[in-house]
Scaffold this motif. Sequence first.
Motif, short mmCIF file in Angstrom:
data_model
loop_
_atom_site.label_atom_id
_atom_site.label_comp_id
_atom_site.label_asym_id
_atom_site.label_seq_id
_atom_site.Cartn_x
_atom_site.Cartn_y
_atom_site.Cartn_z
N ILE A 6 8.00 6.13 -2.66
CA ILE A 6 6.59 6.42 -2.46
C ILE A 6 6.13 7.26 -3.61
CG2 ILE A 6 4.97 7.67 -1.02
CD1 ILE A 6 5.94 5.14 0.27
N GLN A 7 5.05 6.90 -4.15
CA GLN A 7 4.48 7.68 -5.21
C GLN A 7 3.36 8.44 -4.54
OE1 GLN A 7 1.64 8.80 -7.00
NE2 GLN A 7 1.09 6.67 -6.70
N ASP A 8 3.37 9.72 -4.79
CA ASP A 8 2.77 10.62 -3.84
C ASP A 8 1.65 11.48 -4.38
OD1 ASP A 8 4.93 12.24 -1.49
OD2 ASP A 8 3.32 10.85 -1.29
N GLY A 299 14.83 5.46 -12.45
CA GLY A 299 13.93 5.13 -13.56
C GLY A 299 12.50 4.90 -13.08
N HIS A 300 12.38 4.26 -11.92
CA HIS A 300 11.07 4.02 -11.31
C HIS A 300 10.37 5.37 -11.07
CE1 HIS A 300 8.50 1.60 -8.38
NE2 HIS A 300 8.24 2.85 -8.01
N GLU A 301 11.12 6.32 -10.51
CA GLU A 301 10.52 7.62 -10.20
C GLU A 301 10.18 8.40 -11.48
OE1 GLU A 301 9.43 7.94 -7.46
OE2 GLU A 301 10.70 6.80 -6.09
N LEU A 303 9.31 7.06 -14.30
CA LEU A 303 8.12 6.41 -14.87
C LEU A 303 6.83 6.79 -14.14
CD1 LEU A 303 6.76 4.44 -16.81
CD2 LEU A 303 7.55 2.54 -15.37
N HIS A 304 6.93 7.16 -12.87
CA HIS A 304 5.73 7.60 -12.15
C HIS A 304 5.11 8.86 -12.77
CE1 HIS A 304 4.78 4.88 -9.00
NE2 HIS A 304 5.90 5.01 -8.34
N ASN A 305 5.82 9.56 -13.62
CA ASN A 305 5.21 10.70 -14.30
C ASN A 305 4.15 10.25 -15.30
OD1 ASN A 305 6.58 13.38 -13.51
ND2 ASN A 305 8.21 11.85 -13.60
N SER A 321 -0.81 1.67 -9.80
CA SER A 321 0.35 2.34 -10.40
C SER A 321 1.68 1.80 -9.89
CB SER A 321 0.26 3.85 -10.17
OG SER A 321 0.59 4.18 -8.84
N GLU A 322 1.74 1.32 -8.65
CA GLU A 322 3.02 0.79 -8.16
C GLU A 322 3.37 -0.52 -8.86
OE1 GLU A 322 5.16 2.33 -6.74
OE2 GLU A 322 4.13 3.97 -5.73
N GLY A 323 2.37 -1.37 -9.05
CA GLY A 323 2.64 -2.64 -9.72
C GLY A 323 3.08 -2.44 -11.16
#
Length: 679
Positions: A6-8, A299-301, A303-305, A321-323
């Motif tokens: 989850i990107q929060d 890596g996914h997390e 990149l969320h930065n 942003s998730e896509g």
Amino acid sequence: MRIIRIQDVCRGIACILLSLLVSNGAFSAEAGPAEIDYDITVRIDPVARTIEGRSVITASTPEELTLMLGRRFETMHARVDAAPLGPSATTGRMRAWRISGGQPVPRRIVIHWRGEFSALDTSLDHPQTLGRDEPASSSAGTFLPDSSGWYPYIAGKLASYRMSIELPSGQRGIVPGRLVEESESDEGYRASFEFLSPTGGIDLMAGPYKVETSAMRGAGGKSIQLRTYFHPQIADLAPAYLNSVKNYIELYESWIGEYPFTEFSVVSSPTPTGFGMPTLTYLGIEVLRLPFIRSTSLGHEVLHNWWGNGVYPDYAHGNWSEGLTTFMADYAYKERESHDAAREMRRGWLRDFAALSPGQDAPLTTFTSRTHGASQIVGYNKAAMMFLMLRDLLGRETFDRALQAFWREQRFRIASWADLQRAFQAASGQDLHMFFDQWLTRAGAPVVRIAEAGRTRSDSGYRVTVTLEQAAPTYRLRVPVAIRTEGGEELHTLDLESDRQIFTFDMGARPLEVTLDPDLRLFRRLMPDEAPPILRQVMVDRTTTTVLLPEGGEARSAAETLAGKLQNRALKLVSVTDDLPPVPALVIGLQEQVDAWLARHQLPGRPDIIQGKGSAQAWTVRRADGAMLAVVSARDAASLHALIRPLPHYGRQSYVIFDGAKAIRRGAWPTRVQVVKLD
Ligand SMILES: [Zn+2]
């Protein structure tokens, strides 16, 4: 175990308010100092589950504001400048105070508050942890989600903050941001963090952590502190995680632009959860132990930065942003692995999409965050595939240049799909209005087929004619078509713009067959023949009928419970002797009952791949009328009962073989691409 990310940036009430303000144009996040600033000190006792806090909120805006705090907390002192805070209104679990506008700025709101947390329940799974939105603590861990209102905040406003955390000795605490100082004495542990760019909310984590540190130099020359806050039982994993984080930051700095923060931490959680926040990720202890996490979710997390916590999605117009993160992390790692691995991921996306029933799908502009399986299939996977098609259209170099410009221009701002479109248009010089419009504002996907293909002799050799058709509403598509000849294979990209179009090709060598989108690079609804049936279809399709073959006893009750678990709704039962209606069906029984029932209904028998294996099996069949059938067959009542917990987790499979409750083999039937033989 299922891993969920989850990107929060914002959640719950705060998120909804933020979206409203953004859509009214009343809000713009500037890359400079925030209009709202918090200076917070909290003292937390994880065992007594108590908090005491003091916050000084500085508002440098004259508009009316809403101050929020969770209802479970009590305020001891609350003033706006010299005046006491007025009466509050309650909505759900939150309390709200109106702070009238038009006063001289800056305004200063001072609040002291205290309260109790819930007990941390480590038996919760990730969706439950998410759904709780409750502040919870124990000596094993404390998690205070922003959406629980654990500190007083101004609704709908990004804010900068300084946060000082006091904990008993042996505990460590962290919030997103830069660690300014920390100390430990007999009285306890104290750490101060600051987050000086406007951000959407504060989650606090604490636990009996062992902290490991390492430093790296970022692309712009600044020092970046990498840390792990791990429970003692996984402390030995720290060096490998620190090294992986460093590699990811290097990868994305060279691909997109400078890392926007001065730290990144990996924090362990006693519950099997997975969150990404600015400057950190919070992952379950058991999740961190899984060997593949460092090469996928981590890596996914990181990149969320950039996407999500560096540029904020405009939730009112769809979360892109998730896509984009899925495309540049999960999918990019598959591309690096091999051509086949990447194709396999695309195949999974299309297969999952094909298994959605009508009405489960929504336009990308309405996606905000992952709430259930269908929203992931659209919000993550369809969006990721849209970025792939865009890169195929523009070329890798232009695509990357557009993203780099988007990053430079939108850092710490709220940006929408329209801003992304502008960046890609500016970099490519192309009008991408149609492309974005058709993929974002429509639910569903194009349905494309080869209506006809033929071959004739020509003066110079052969002429191939291919007729493509697409269902309404028509899309403007670039359809890959392969023509295999005696001399090899030629790949063509056909511009399909109407419901039916004829394309001709002159070729020297004798053409043999035509294949539609052989590499699965076009987002489309697979035709029934192309998409292998998967178990999820009977789980999600509300028209599904169920046949329970055992007539009584333990087997009957196990079959009934299993059917209920799989479908999560009232069952539509059909009797053992009735013909099946032309809708998806689920049949559950013991081995001999299943074989007899399949024979009586003239359905294909047990597939070879599962024949005689394990204590129970589940598989899918496409029936003659096109509807799908899922069969669950077990050796005895106990074997059937053993499926109740695990089977619902295998929705993406066409078949699964169980030994007791353990899946020993599984897979999806092959995708059959559309091929027309020429003769
Ligand atoms: Zn994500």
